[in-house]
Design an enzyme around this catalytic site. Structure first.
Site, PDB file in Angstrom:
ATOM      1  N   TYR A  36      16.955   0.485  -3.535  1.00  0.00           N
ATOM      2  CA  TYR A  36      15.731  -0.814  -1.825  1.00  0.00           C
ATOM      3  C   TYR A  36      14.131   0.000  -2.369  1.00  0.00           C
ATOM      4  O   TYR A  36      13.007  -1.058  -2.119  1.00  0.00           O
ATOM      5  CB  TYR A  36      15.986  -0.118  -0.351  1.00  0.00           C
ATOM      6  CG  TYR A  36      14.588  -0.396   0.631  1.00  0.00           C
ATOM      7  CD1 TYR A  36      14.690  -1.686   0.661  1.00  0.00           C
ATOM      8  CD2 TYR A  36      14.267   0.631   1.108  1.00  0.00           C
ATOM      9  CE1 TYR A  36      14.347  -1.979   1.931  1.00  0.00           C
ATOM     10  CE2 TYR A  36      13.825   0.073   1.768  1.00  0.00           C
ATOM     11  CZ  TYR A  36      13.314  -0.845   2.622  1.00  0.00           C
ATOM     12  OH  TYR A  36      12.252  -1.335   3.564  1.00  0.00           O
ATOM     13  N   SER A 118       4.671   0.078   8.689  1.00  0.00           N
ATOM     14  CA  SER A 118       4.706  -0.659   8.798  1.00  0.00           C
ATOM     15  C   SER A 118       5.340  -1.458  10.431  1.00  0.00           C
ATOM     16  O   SER A 118       6.054  -0.760  11.259  1.00  0.00           O
ATOM     17  CB  SER A 118       5.813  -1.648   7.788  1.00  0.00           C
ATOM     18  OG  SER A 118       6.525  -1.796   7.865  1.00  0.00           O
ATOM     19  N   GLN A 139       0.568  -2.187  10.436  1.00  0.00           N
ATOM     20  CA  GLN A 139       1.253  -3.657   9.514  1.00  0.00           C
ATOM     21  C   GLN A 139       1.103  -4.359  10.314  1.00  0.00           C
ATOM     22  O   GLN A 139       1.974  -4.466  10.654  1.00  0.00           O
ATOM     23  CB  GLN A 139       1.097  -3.092   8.214  1.00  0.00           C
ATOM     24  CG  GLN A 139       1.425  -4.234   7.824  1.00  0.00           C
ATOM     25  CD  GLN A 139       2.948  -4.927   7.426  1.00  0.00           C
ATOM     26  OE1 GLN A 139       3.391  -3.892   8.258  1.00  0.00           O
ATOM     27  NE2 GLN A 139       3.614  -5.740   7.639  1.00  0.00           N
ATOM     28  N   TYR A 141       3.800  -7.910   9.984  1.00  0.00           N
ATOM     29  CA  TYR A 141       4.602  -9.666  10.114  1.00  0.00           C
ATOM     30  C   TYR A 141       4.160 -10.404  10.955  1.00  0.00           C
ATOM     31  O   TYR A 141       5.044  -9.823  12.294  1.00  0.00           O
ATOM     32  CB  TYR A 141       5.562  -9.151   9.530  1.00  0.00           C
ATOM     33  CG  TYR A 141       5.840  -8.338   8.014  1.00  0.00           C
ATOM     34  CD1 TYR A 141       5.878  -8.675   7.526  1.00  0.00           C
ATOM     35  CD2 TYR A 141       6.384  -6.627   8.364  1.00  0.00           C
ATOM     36  CE1 TYR A 141       5.853  -8.027   5.634  1.00  0.00           C
ATOM     37  CE2 TYR A 141       7.036  -6.415   6.616  1.00  0.00           C
ATOM     38  CZ  TYR A 141       6.355  -7.332   5.685  1.00  0.00           C
ATOM     39  OH  TYR A 141       6.514  -6.521   4.469  1.00  0.00           O
ATOM     40  N   THR A 167      -0.044  -8.467   7.242  1.00  0.00           N
ATOM     41  CA  THR A 167       0.454  -8.747   5.729  1.00  0.00           C
ATOM     42  C   THR A 167       0.794  -9.949   5.611  1.00  0.00           C
ATOM     43  O   THR A 167       1.093 -10.718   5.857  1.00  0.00           O
ATOM     44  CB  THR A 167       1.833  -7.970   5.164  1.00  0.00           C
ATOM     45  OG1 THR A 167       1.252  -6.298   4.950  1.00  0.00           O
ATOM     46  CG2 THR A 167       2.525  -8.602   4.303  1.00  0.00           C
ATOM     47  N   ARG A 176      15.341  -9.925  -4.605  1.00  0.00           N
ATOM     48  CA  ARG A 176      15.173  -8.473  -4.880  1.00  0.00           C
ATOM     49  C   ARG A 176      16.617  -8.174  -5.741  1.00  0.00           C
ATOM     50  O   ARG A 176      17.149  -7.769  -4.671  1.00  0.00           O
ATOM     51  CB  ARG A 176      15.022  -7.544  -4.748  1.00  0.00           C
ATOM     52  CG  ARG A 176      13.442  -7.230  -3.881  1.00  0.00           C
ATOM     53  CD  ARG A 176      12.982  -6.606  -2.710  1.00  0.00           C
ATOM     54  NE  ARG A 176      11.525  -7.190  -2.224  1.00  0.00           N
ATOM     55  CZ  ARG A 176      11.127  -7.355  -0.868  1.00  0.00           C
ATOM     56  NH1 ARG A 176      12.238  -6.615   0.705  1.00  0.00           N
ATOM     57  NH2 ARG A 176      10.566  -8.657  -0.210  1.00  0.00           N
ATOM     58  N   LYS A 264      -3.869  -7.876   3.860  1.00  0.00           N
ATOM     59  CA  LYS A 264      -3.034  -7.443   3.077  1.00  0.00           C
ATOM     60  C   LYS A 264      -2.243  -8.851   1.224  1.00  0.00           C
ATOM     61  O   LYS A 264      -1.498  -9.211   2.434  1.00  0.00           O
ATOM     62  CB  LYS A 264      -1.923  -6.408   3.476  1.00  0.00           C
ATOM     63  CG  LYS A 264      -1.219  -5.899   2.418  1.00  0.00           C
ATOM     64  CD  LYS A 264      -0.367  -4.718   3.126  1.00  0.00           C
ATOM     65  CE  LYS A 264       0.450  -3.821   2.036  1.00  0.00           C
ATOM     66  NZ  LYS A 264       1.610  -4.766   1.524  1.00  0.00           N
ATOM     67  N   HIS A 289       2.887  -6.416  -2.605  1.00  0.00           N
ATOM     68  CA  HIS A 289       3.858  -5.704  -2.924  1.00  0.00           C
ATOM     69  C   HIS A 289       4.641  -5.117  -3.506  1.00  0.00           C
ATOM     70  O   HIS A 289       5.640  -4.711  -3.447  1.00  0.00           O
ATOM     71  CB  HIS A 289       4.633  -7.011  -1.924  1.00  0.00           C
ATOM     72  CG  HIS A 289       5.402  -6.914  -0.357  1.00  0.00           C
ATOM     73  ND1 HIS A 289       4.619  -6.997   0.498  1.00  0.00           N
ATOM     74  CD2 HIS A 289       6.211  -6.286  -0.349  1.00  0.00           C
ATOM     75  CE1 HIS A 289       5.152  -7.211   1.902  1.00  0.00           C
ATOM     76  NE2 HIS A 289       6.425  -6.211   1.299  1.00  0.00           N
ATOM     77  N   ARG A 292       7.351  -7.126  -5.603  1.00  0.00           N
ATOM     78  CA  ARG A 292       8.587  -7.363  -5.076  1.00  0.00           C
ATOM     79  C   ARG A 292       8.456  -8.655  -4.205  1.00  0.00           C
ATOM     80  O   ARG A 292      10.130  -9.309  -3.324  1.00  0.00           O
ATOM     81  CB  ARG A 292       9.041  -6.270  -2.993  1.00  0.00           C
ATOM     82  CG  ARG A 292       8.769  -4.459  -3.626  1.00  0.00           C
ATOM     83  CD  ARG A 292       8.972  -3.741  -2.571  1.00  0.00           C
ATOM     84  NE  ARG A 292       9.520  -3.651  -1.648  1.00  0.00           N
ATOM     85  CZ  ARG A 292      10.520  -3.443  -1.810  1.00  0.00           C
ATOM     86  NH1 ARG A 292      10.919  -2.655  -2.826  1.00  0.00           N
ATOM     87  NH2 ARG A 292      11.598  -2.630  -0.774  1.00  0.00           N
TER      88      ARG A 292
HETATM   89  C1  FMN Z   1      10.743   0.242   0.159  1.00  0.00           C
HETATM   90  C2  FMN Z   1       9.520  -0.555   0.786  1.00  0.00           C
HETATM   91  C3  FMN Z   1       9.439  -1.485   1.406  1.00  0.00           C
HETATM   92  C4  FMN Z   1       8.067  -1.725   2.256  1.00  0.00           C
HETATM   93  N1  FMN Z   1       7.784  -2.080   3.157  1.00  0.00           N
HETATM   94  C5  FMN Z   1       6.393  -2.795   3.102  1.00  0.00           C
HETATM   95  C6  FMN Z   1       6.486  -3.826   4.779  1.00  0.00           C
HETATM   96  O1  FMN Z   1       7.486  -3.043   5.636  1.00  0.00           O
HETATM   97  N2  FMN Z   1       4.927  -4.296   4.990  1.00  0.00           N
HETATM   98  C7  FMN Z   1       4.196  -4.197   3.801  1.00  0.00           C
HETATM   99  O2  FMN Z   1       3.183  -4.522   4.414  1.00  0.00           O
HETATM  100  N3  FMN Z   1       4.414  -3.642   2.083  1.00  0.00           N
HETATM  101  C8  FMN Z   1       5.709  -3.009   3.146  1.00  0.00           C
HETATM  102  N4  FMN Z   1       5.998  -2.754   0.879  1.00  0.00           N
HETATM  103  C9  FMN Z   1       4.888  -2.766  -0.194  1.00  0.00           C
HETATM  104  C10 FMN Z   1       4.043  -1.959   0.328  1.00  0.00           C
HETATM  105  O3  FMN Z   1       2.993  -1.828   1.339  1.00  0.00           O
HETATM  106  C11 FMN Z   1       2.769  -1.683  -0.758  1.00  0.00           C
HETATM  107  O4  FMN Z   1       1.918  -2.703  -0.876  1.00  0.00           O
HETATM  108  C12 FMN Z   1       3.524  -1.500  -2.433  1.00  0.00           C
HETATM  109  O5  FMN Z   1       4.509  -0.692  -2.081  1.00  0.00           O
HETATM  110  C13 FMN Z   1       3.088  -1.011  -3.148  1.00  0.00           C
HETATM  111  O6  FMN Z   1       3.099  -0.244  -4.356  1.00  0.00           O
HETATM  112  P1  FMN Z   1       3.698   1.198  -4.957  1.00  0.00           P
HETATM  113  O7  FMN Z   1       5.126   0.979  -4.391  1.00  0.00           O
HETATM  114  O8  FMN Z   1       3.701   0.393  -6.269  1.00  0.00           O
HETATM  115  O9  FMN Z   1       2.902   1.562  -4.519  1.00  0.00           O
HETATM  116  C14 FMN Z   1       7.159  -2.339   0.842  1.00  0.00           C
HETATM  117  C15 FMN Z   1       7.227  -1.584  -0.222  1.00  0.00           C
HETATM  118  C16 FMN Z   1       8.774  -0.490  -0.470  1.00  0.00           C
HETATM  119  C17 FMN Z   1       8.789   0.123  -1.985  1.00  0.00           C
END
Ligand code: FMN
Length: 395
Positions: A36, A118, A139, A141, A167, A176, A264, A289, A292
């Protein structure tokens, strides 16, 4: 012969950098959680590019510059920060460690910086607001309808959150495959192998059962989440995901939210211009993201190169994605970012050491930036610009 040496019975466990924490995380949480946190979409090309594309730039080194102390303090969207690093929003962070978003926000405060909570957080807006001393960011959604958005705005404002991050890069969930293989799909599925693997991590398992922070806490009107809400979280997100969101929706939010607001998920120059000139947001977060969502999309540092050149100075730019070293932060600042945000690095810290682990990760970034700036001969993060880097290969 060994005069002056200190002898110890055992080599200490040295977690010196983010990669050390990533590796240590593997001893602390089961595969379902590791996948995850670490996984990206499809073939994970964008996930990899977020890291490798930093390599296109080298840092300038000025010698005999007489720099012995450096200034890392800055501000962004009205928030003062001791270091130009914030924590990104991550959903269900308590899967890595039960202290979750509260631990992350407190660790950020201790490091003189802020976190972004989040929508899909493990602890509710109210719980994090009560547990912290500073005004953090929230943040959104934009799931659901206008009523849901208004309700979230009211809660965030009442709980003391100062700044809104919307976002926009999740019109649909990215593919994923690591998550799907482990059952974190629609509907979420538990396989016997998931359970057998998880029981090999008794501390994690015990805390999971004790604190029951498995799902997202904000979708209910109440303030706590319960163990069966992982399913609810996924179901709600899928049901209420708004794929048809347009700029007018963002304009409506801009009018409704009385404080700084950032978007974002911006990677394109035209979108960055629209966000600033037609919607009037206070800043943009260049993000994919963490690789992802859309695989084969641009790395964030390459997008920053383009957007920073077009918009530099006209808005406040934040970058996230692939930042693992202080030298990555410095390169992003040289290309026009004011601040960076980190996602996975602090989740590694959280998995390994809870609140202290996150604080350690932020400390590592601070130390690495400080040392690199002294070695570069640069006194302050405010002096960083394109003259401090050289492009050595195309991105
Ligand atoms: C496990 C996980 C959960 C995430 N959940 C959210 C989220 O709820 N809302 C959001 O805007 N981005 C989410 N993201 C994206 C992060 O905010 C961010 O853009 C990203 O992790 C940055 O890249 P890095 O992990 O390489 O630092 C998530 C990322 C991960 C790894």
């Amino acid at each position: 012969m060994f005069k002056g040496f200190t002898f110890k019975a055992r080599k200490p466990n040295q977690l010196l950098n983010v990669e050390d924490y990533r590796r240590r995380m593997h001893r602390c949480v089961p595969a379902v959680v590791r996948d995850y946190v670490e996984g990206g979409a499809d073939d994970q090309k964008t996930l990899a590019a977020n890291r490798t594309d930093f390599g296109a730039w080298t840092l300038r080194q000025r010698t005999l510059a007489g720099v012995s102390a450096v200034n890392l303090a800055t501000s962004v969207a009205g928030s003062d920060l001791a270091i130009p690093v914030m924590t990104s929003p991550t959903g269900m962070s308590a899967l890595t460690n039960w202290v979750g978003d509260v631990g992350v926000a407190r660790a950020a405060e201790a490091a003189g910086t802020l976190s972004v909570l989040s929508t899909a957080s493990s602890y509710s807006i109210e719980e994090v607001g009560q547990a912290t001393a500073r005004s953090h960011w929230f943040q959104l959604y934009p799931f659901g309808d206008t009523e849901f958005v208004q309700h979230m705005f009211d809660r965030a404002r009442t709980a003391g959150f100062s700044t809104l991050v919307v976002t926009t890069d999740v019109p649909v969930r990215g593919n994923r495959e690591g998550e799907t293989r482990n059952g974190m799909a629609m509907p979420p599925t538990i396989f016997p192998s998931t359970v057998f693997d998880a029981v090999r991590y008794p501390v994690w398992w015990y805390n999971l059962l004790k604190h029951q922070r498995l799902g997202a806490a904000n979708y209910e009107k109440g303030v706590s989440s319960r163990i069966n809400t992982t399913v609810e979280t996924h179901t709600r997100q899928a049901r209420f995901m708004q794929s048809d969101l347009v700029w007018d929706d963002i304009r409506w939010m801009r009018d409704l939210w009385k404080g700084p607001m950032l978007i974002k998920g911006v990677l394109d120059v035209e979108d960055a211009v629209s966000a600033v000139s037609t919607v009037g947001v206070d800043g943009i977060i260049i993000s994919n993201h963490g690789g992802r969502q859309l695989d084969c999309a641009s790395s964030t540092v390459a997008a920053l190169d383009r957007i920073g050149a077009e918009l530099g100075g006209k808005t406040q730019i934040i970058l996230d994605g692939g930042v693992r070293r202080g030298t990555d932060v410095i390169r992003a600042l040289c290309l026009g970012a004011r601040v960076v945000q980190i996602g996975r690095p602090y989740l590694y810290g959280l998995a390994v050491g809870g609140e202290t682990g996150v604080r350690n990760i932020l400390g590592i970034f601070e130390e690495e930036m400080r040392r690199a700036l002294i070695l570069m001969g640069c006194r302050s993060v405010h002096d960083l610009d394109r003259t401090w880097i050289n492009r050595v290969s195309p991105v």
